[in-house]
Design an enzyme around this catalytic site. Structure first.
Site, PDB file in Angstrom:
ATOM      1  N   GLU A 149       0.749  -1.139   0.008  1.00 45.22           N
ATOM      2  CA  GLU A 149       0.046   0.171   0.052  1.00 45.22           C
ATOM      3  C   GLU A 149       0.857   1.188   0.191  1.00 45.22           C
ATOM      4  O   GLU A 149       0.939   1.884   1.008  1.00 45.22           O
ATOM      5  CB  GLU A 149      -1.041  -0.131   1.224  1.00 45.22           C
ATOM      6  CG  GLU A 149      -1.915  -1.057   1.140  1.00 45.22           C
ATOM      7  CD  GLU A 149      -3.036  -1.031   2.125  1.00 45.22           C
ATOM      8  OE1 GLU A 149      -2.733  -0.338   3.246  1.00 45.22           O
ATOM      9  OE2 GLU A 149      -4.114  -1.508   1.951  1.00 45.22           O
ATOM     10  N   GLU A 197      -5.593  -8.235  -0.994  1.00 44.03           N
ATOM     11  CA  GLU A 197      -6.310  -7.991  -0.092  1.00 44.03           C
ATOM     12  C   GLU A 197      -7.671  -7.749  -0.103  1.00 44.03           C
ATOM     13  O   GLU A 197      -7.866  -6.957  -0.823  1.00 44.03           O
ATOM     14  CB  GLU A 197      -5.562  -6.806   1.053  1.00 44.03           C
ATOM     15  CG  GLU A 197      -4.317  -7.291   1.726  1.00 44.03           C
ATOM     16  CD  GLU A 197      -3.927  -5.907   2.476  1.00 44.03           C
ATOM     17  OE1 GLU A 197      -4.691  -5.365   3.162  1.00 44.03           O
ATOM     18  OE2 GLU A 197      -2.592  -5.894   2.568  1.00 44.03           O
TER      19      GLU A 197
END
Ligand code: P53
Length: 475
Positions: A179, A372
């Site tokens: 991320e 995810e």
């Protein structure tokens, strides 16, 4: 039709949220170890409050986590039983280089991951390895200021050279930074940044981002040199910003907000700073130091695939009266009147998942990988210890259906899907144990009590069936 035959079904974890054993076998201390559970966690994550060591009076959930360091064989066996084709995990940098600036790696740390990868191999599970998942050695923060310092590129290069060389033949799929866009909201976790009073935070964040972007390109270069079979991906915290109304100003704002995130992937995937970002940085008076060599690295070593996390969509508005914030800290957003939210205020939007996939595929035209997705929820085991998590099954069913539509109907090229926290682990955002995502229940509570016993939930058998049918049987 449907998912490709070699579709990589699996689950995902991150080192500090599951491994525990924070001081075992020579491991050094990292930023992610010293963020406590509770009120102060968020200001530390955001780089507003300094905590670079353990302090009295706090509980640090990552110290022991679910002790996967000593349970990985048992856990991977359970993943194999579910039929996992892949397992996404991250390397704890401080197991390999305890301080971060050493010349020689810590053999015990390497041996741990080598055995873990061999265990995966035994079951035909392809590891998907995040090189850094929010972690940065504390020594590098104290000594160099974290990613604000250009020297970090060199330390990161040492790390990746060791990993690619040592694990050649065992690992093929790599992600450079988890991320990467979270540096904007969580700079301590993202880049080991703690701000001084009066400092131009945007300047520091974007300089640190630049260093990470160059390090990512360098890692991609080295990965391909060491083994041309290596596949390297970037990793975006995805989720589109919706305009609250069709008022042109709202639509425009949503586009601007999306670009804040796309910026990182634009560089990693297309190889240069996008025009809108250069203009924006200039207007903001942010001057990034970059060399010709940096620009060449970015240009010549773009990623092979685009990976991302997706939990929720967001809403933006230019109307101050409508700015009713949801909970959900980092995901704080205007409430979407059409959506339900999780117990932590994350708005549930399966169609938004498909829209996000289409937006990414339209923009980059490279294979995608969902690394995810999932529902953080409170689970209550019955007397026998069994969790009937139909709410989790519902969430995953709807999201996998939307993902299937993106592939089957829209033609998105998708490599795989790893749901988040396939075994219960410590929450990154809150530090809680009770925010659970897993197919496997772990007996441990927010205060660290519990036997660490692993128990299959109802979703375990459901996901097993999904994988066995390659996503055809979602009932
Ligand atoms: P948790 C929000 C806050 C912190 C990390 O989050 C986050 C997000 C959402 O993007 O990112 C990812 O545990 C992260 C994982 C994390 C997962 O979301 O706060 O990559 O480490 O656990 C879920 O519920």
């Amino acid at each position: 039709m449907g998912f490709r035959e070699d579709f990589l079904w699996g689950g995902a974890t991150a080192a500090n949220q599951c491994e525990g054993a924070y001081d075992v076998d020579g491991r050094g201390l990292a930023n992610v170890d010293v963020v406590p559970i509770g009120e102060e966690r968020f200001s530390i994550i955001a780089g507003k409050r300094k905590m670079l060591d353990f302090e009295d009076g706090y509980f640090y959930p990552a110290k022991e986590a679910i002790d996967m360091y000593h349970h990985y064989k048992e856990d991977i066996k359970l993943f194999a039983e579910m039929g996992f084709k892949t397992y996404r995990l991250s390397i704890a940098w401080t197991r390999i280089f305890p301080k971060g600036d050493e010349r020689e790696p810590n053999e015990k740390g390497l041996a741990f991951y080598e055995d873990l990868f061999k265990t995966c191999q035994q079951y035909g599970i392809e590891p998907l390895v995040t090189i850094t998942h929010f972690d940065c050695p504390i020594h590098l923060i104290k000594e160099y200021g974290g990613w604000r310092n250009r020297k970090m590129i060199e330390f990161y290069e040492r790390l990746v050279r060791v990993l690619f060389t040592r694990f050649k033949g065992l690992v093929k799929y790599w992600l450079t930074f988890n991320e990467i866009n979270m540096i904007l909201h969580a700079p301590f976790m993202g880049a080991g940044l703690v701000f001084e009073d009066g400092e131009n935070e945007q300047q520091v964040k974007y300089q640190a981002s630049h260093h990470e972007l160059v390090a990512s390109a360098l890692a991609t270069k080295v990965a391909h040199e060491v083994d041309p079979e290596n596949m390297v991906g970037c990793m975006l915290a995805a989720g589109l910003n919706y305009p609250y109304t069709c008022k042109p100003e709202d639509v425009f704002l949503a586009q601007q907000k999306d670009r804040e995130n796309y910026f990182f992937i634009d560089v990693q995937s297309r190889g240069e700073y996008p025009a809108y970002a250069l203009k924006e940085l200039e207007r903001a008076g942010i001057d990034i130091e970059m060399t010709e060599e940096d620009l060449a690295l970015l240009k010549n070593h773009t990623v092979d695939f685009i990976s991302f996390s997706y939990y929720s969509s967001r809403v933006v508005t230019t109307d101050p009266k409508l700015n009713e914030q949801t909970e959900g800290n980092i995901f704080a957003s205007v409430k979407n009147p059409y959506l339900e939210a999780s117990e932590w205020g994350w708005q549930i939007d399966p169609l938004g998942f498909r829209t996000t996939m289409n937006a990414l595929y339209d923009r980059y035209q490279k294979p995608l990988f969902v690394v995810e997705n999932g529902l953080g929820a409170i689970d209550t085991p019955d007397e026998a210890g069994y969790v009937k998590d139909d709410y989790r099954i519902d969430y995953l069913r709807e999201h996998i259906q939307a993902m299937k539509d993106a592939v089957e109907i829209d033609g998105v090229d998708l490599l795989g899907y790893t749901s988040w926290g396939c075994i219960d682990l410590v929450s990154a955002g809150t530090g809680e144990m009770k925010k659970r995502y897993g197919f496997i229940y772990v007996d441990r509570d927010n205060a660290g009590n519990g036997t660490l016993k692993r128990t299959k939930k109802k979703s375990f058998d459901w996901y097993k069936k999904v994988i066995a049918s390659n996503g055809e049987d979602l009932a």
